[in-house]
Design a protein around this motif. Structure first.
Motif, mmCIF file in Angstrom:
data_model
loop_
_atom_site.group_PDB
_atom_site.id
_atom_site.type_symbol
_atom_site.label_atom_id
_atom_site.label_comp_id
_atom_site.label_asym_id
_atom_site.label_seq_id
_atom_site.Cartn_x
_atom_site.Cartn_y
_atom_site.Cartn_z
ATOM 1 N N THR A 116 -6.164 -9.350 6.931
ATOM 2 C CA THR A 116 -5.650 -10.771 7.431
ATOM 3 C C THR A 116 -7.008 -11.400 8.053
ATOM 4 O OG1 THR A 116 -4.640 -9.826 9.549
ATOM 5 C CG2 THR A 116 -3.014 -9.497 7.741
ATOM 6 N N ASP A 117 -6.082 -12.810 8.405
ATOM 7 C CA ASP A 117 -6.597 -13.525 8.881
ATOM 8 C C ASP A 117 -6.600 -13.247 10.859
ATOM 9 O OD1 ASP A 117 -4.474 -14.955 9.896
ATOM 10 O OD2 ASP A 117 -5.029 -17.011 9.513
ATOM 11 N N GLN A 118 -6.103 -12.169 10.505
ATOM 12 C CA GLN A 118 -5.662 -11.926 12.266
ATOM 13 C C GLN A 118 -6.361 -9.733 12.203
ATOM 14 O OE1 GLN A 118 -3.552 -12.916 14.735
ATOM 15 N NE2 GLN A 118 -4.232 -14.235 12.854
ATOM 16 N N GLY A 119 -6.648 -9.195 11.759
ATOM 17 C CA GLY A 119 -7.478 -7.711 11.127
ATOM 18 C C GLY A 119 -6.827 -7.964 10.005
ATOM 19 N N VAL A 120 -7.431 -6.696 9.734
ATOM 20 C CA VAL A 120 -7.103 -5.646 8.500
ATOM 21 C C VAL A 120 -5.659 -4.430 8.494
ATOM 22 C CG1 VAL A 120 -7.891 -3.386 7.057
ATOM 23 C CG2 VAL A 120 -9.396 -5.631 7.606
ATOM 24 N N ILE A 121 -5.139 -4.369 8.120
ATOM 25 C CA ILE A 121 -3.468 -3.469 7.825
ATOM 26 C C ILE A 121 -3.758 -2.707 6.292
ATOM 27 C CG2 ILE A 121 -1.205 -3.161 7.509
ATOM 28 C CD1 ILE A 121 -1.098 -6.495 8.595
ATOM 29 N N THR A 122 -3.643 -0.808 6.567
ATOM 30 C CA THR A 122 -3.672 -0.633 5.122
ATOM 31 C C THR A 122 -2.542 0.218 5.409
ATOM 32 O OG1 THR A 122 -6.511 -0.212 6.069
ATOM 33 C CG2 THR A 122 -5.124 1.391 4.057
ATOM 34 N N VAL A 123 -2.050 0.486 3.681
ATOM 35 C CA VAL A 123 -0.927 0.380 3.925
ATOM 36 C C VAL A 123 -0.918 1.740 2.577
ATOM 37 C CG1 VAL A 123 0.328 -0.918 4.188
ATOM 38 C CG2 VAL A 123 -0.090 -0.951 2.252
ATOM 39 N N GLU A 124 -0.226 2.910 3.160
ATOM 40 C CA GLU A 124 -0.356 4.374 1.468
ATOM 41 C C GLU A 124 1.029 4.071 1.158
ATOM 42 O OE1 GLU A 124 -1.451 7.787 2.774
ATOM 43 O OE2 GLU A 124 -0.007 8.162 3.250
ATOM 44 N N LEU A 125 0.983 4.366 -0.254
ATOM 45 C CA LEU A 125 1.923 3.771 -1.147
ATOM 46 C C LEU A 125 3.171 5.338 -1.439
ATOM 47 C CD1 LEU A 125 0.987 1.145 -2.788
ATOM 48 C CD2 LEU A 125 2.166 0.345 -1.123
ATOM 49 N N TYR A 126 4.604 5.483 -1.698
ATOM 50 C CA TYR A 126 4.367 6.278 -2.105
ATOM 51 C C TYR A 126 5.557 6.249 -3.282
ATOM 52 C CZ TYR A 126 4.985 7.507 2.586
ATOM 53 O OH TYR A 126 3.514 7.875 3.959
ATOM 54 N N PRO A 127 5.019 6.812 -4.689
ATOM 55 C CA PRO A 127 5.079 5.751 -5.827
ATOM 56 C C PRO A 127 6.699 7.413 -6.584
ATOM 57 C CG PRO A 127 2.923 7.073 -5.984
ATOM 58 C CD PRO A 127 3.216 6.504 -4.635
ATOM 59 N N GLU A 128 5.911 8.496 -5.868
ATOM 60 C CA GLU A 128 7.161 9.462 -6.435
ATOM 61 C C GLU A 128 8.664 9.098 -5.535
ATOM 62 O OE1 GLU A 128 5.927 10.533 -1.807
ATOM 63 O OE2 GLU A 128 4.789 9.871 -3.946
ATOM 64 N N LYS A 129 8.990 8.372 -4.740
ATOM 65 C CA LYS A 129 10.163 7.967 -4.059
ATOM 66 C C LYS A 129 10.094 6.832 -4.302
ATOM 67 C CE LYS A 129 11.358 11.295 -0.997
ATOM 68 N NZ LYS A 129 12.264 11.920 -0.343
ATOM 69 N N ALA A 130 9.702 5.821 -5.037
ATOM 70 C CA ALA A 130 9.794 4.712 -5.668
ATOM 71 C C ALA A 130 8.602 4.063 -6.859
ATOM 72 C CB ALA A 130 9.523 3.553 -3.950
ATOM 73 N N PRO A 131 9.167 4.806 -7.799
ATOM 74 C CA PRO A 131 8.139 4.112 -8.830
ATOM 75 C C PRO A 131 7.659 2.130 -9.350
ATOM 76 C CG PRO A 131 9.829 5.452 -9.566
ATOM 77 C CD PRO A 131 9.860 5.410 -8.219
ATOM 78 N N LYS A 132 9.524 2.137 -9.306
ATOM 79 C CA LYS A 132 9.345 0.810 -10.085
ATOM 80 C C LYS A 132 8.708 0.126 -8.524
ATOM 81 C CE LYS A 132 12.943 0.938 -12.886
ATOM 82 N NZ LYS A 132 13.948 2.462 -12.364
ATOM 83 N N SER A 133 8.983 0.377 -6.696
ATOM 84 C CA SER A 133 8.696 -0.719 -6.095
ATOM 85 C C SER A 133 6.919 -0.419 -6.203
ATOM 86 C CB SER A 133 9.055 -0.679 -4.526
ATOM 87 O OG SER A 133 10.617 -0.293 -5.208
ATOM 88 N N VAL A 134 6.062 0.775 -6.556
ATOM 89 C CA VAL A 134 5.026 0.676 -6.077
ATOM 90 C C VAL A 134 3.918 0.253 -7.315
ATOM 91 C CG1 VAL A 134 3.293 2.518 -6.021
ATOM 92 C CG2 VAL A 134 5.113 2.908 -4.747
ATOM 93 N N ALA A 135 4.503 0.630 -8.382
ATOM 94 C CA ALA A 135 4.161 0.061 -9.492
ATOM 95 C C ALA A 135 3.418 -1.420 -9.727
ATOM 96 C CB ALA A 135 4.863 0.460 -10.903
ATOM 97 N N ASN A 136 5.332 -2.222 -9.189
ATOM 98 C CA ASN A 136 4.981 -3.501 -8.959
ATOM 99 C C ASN A 136 3.933 -4.158 -8.233
ATOM 100 O OD1 ASN A 136 6.834 -5.894 -9.393
ATOM 101 N ND2 ASN A 136 7.395 -5.953 -7.199
ATOM 102 N N PHE A 137 4.214 -3.414 -6.897
ATOM 103 C CA PHE A 137 3.662 -4.018 -5.539
ATOM 104 C C PHE A 137 1.717 -4.052 -6.246
ATOM 105 C CE2 PHE A 137 0.843 -3.074 -1.958
ATOM 106 C CZ PHE A 137 1.270 -4.283 -1.230
ATOM 107 N N LEU A 138 2.070 -3.563 -7.006
ATOM 108 C CA LEU A 138 -0.179 -2.504 -7.101
ATOM 109 C C LEU A 138 -0.514 -3.714 -8.468
ATOM 110 C CD1 LEU A 138 -0.367 1.297 -7.504
ATOM 111 C CD2 LEU A 138 -0.996 -0.704 -5.544
#
Length: 180
Positions: free
Chosen positions: A20-42
């Motif tokens: 972002t223009d404010q700095g960097v954010i790193t997120v870790e995703l949980y495909p075993e808990k939310a497979p559709k949401s993770v696949a969609n986001f990726l």
């Protein structure tokens, strides 16, 4: 060999670097808990969809939301919505990443939010019986999330809680995954 590859992939938590223009954010995703949401986001990450979008909704001590509008507050066209995965046991705790949606429980598409605090009212079953699907968490850059959460906001084009100065999501890219 294919089975070994699947096991290695299943044992990883994908990570995404949000610059972002404010700095960097790193997120870790949980495909075993939310497979559709993770696949969609990726899928949105991999297509470059999030590049040059903004965090268009910032509510102090609640959430920062982005992933769908450009700096002119125009909504980008999205893919079809996905099923709500809020029943996955993950909670809307501070620093977690969740799918934004309308009042329709199965309306999440590209937009996501990061919780600035624990928001148990968004957990399954929430006020509408559904909840908001958590699918990851911030693992680096929580101070950037909090910084964004403090930007001054106003009503813009009839929409409340819009940063007075746009908060740009420059790029969103996959980085090395974390082992479970």
């Amino acid at each position: 060999l294919a089975l070994l590859t699947l096991n290695v992939q299943a044992a990883e938590h994908p990570r995404v670097r949000l610059e972002t223009d404010q700095g960097v954010i790193t997120v870790e995703l949980y495909p075993e808990k939310a497979p559709k949401s993770v696949a969609n986001f990726l899928a949105y990450v991999d297509s470059g969809f999030y590049d040059k979008t903004i965090f268009h909704r910032v509510i102090r001590n609640f959430v920062i939301q982005g992933g769908g509008l450009d700096s002119s507050m125009r909504e980008k066209p999205t893919r079809a919505p996905i099923a709500n995965e809020a029943k996955n046991g993950l909670k809307n705790e501070a620093g977690t990443l969740a799918m934004a949606r309308t009042n329709e429980p199965h309306s999440a598409s590209s937009q996501f939010f990061i919780n600035l605090q624990s928001n148990t009212n968004l957990d399954y079953p929430s006020f509408d019986g559904w909840g908001y699907a958590v699918f990851g968490k911030v693992v680096e850059g929580q101070e950037i999330v909090q910084k964004i959460g403090r930007v001054p906001t106003a009503v813009v084009s009839g929409q409340a809680d819009v940063p007075k100065t746009p908060v740009l999501l420059k790029t969103a890219r996959r980085i090395a995954a974390a082992k479970k």
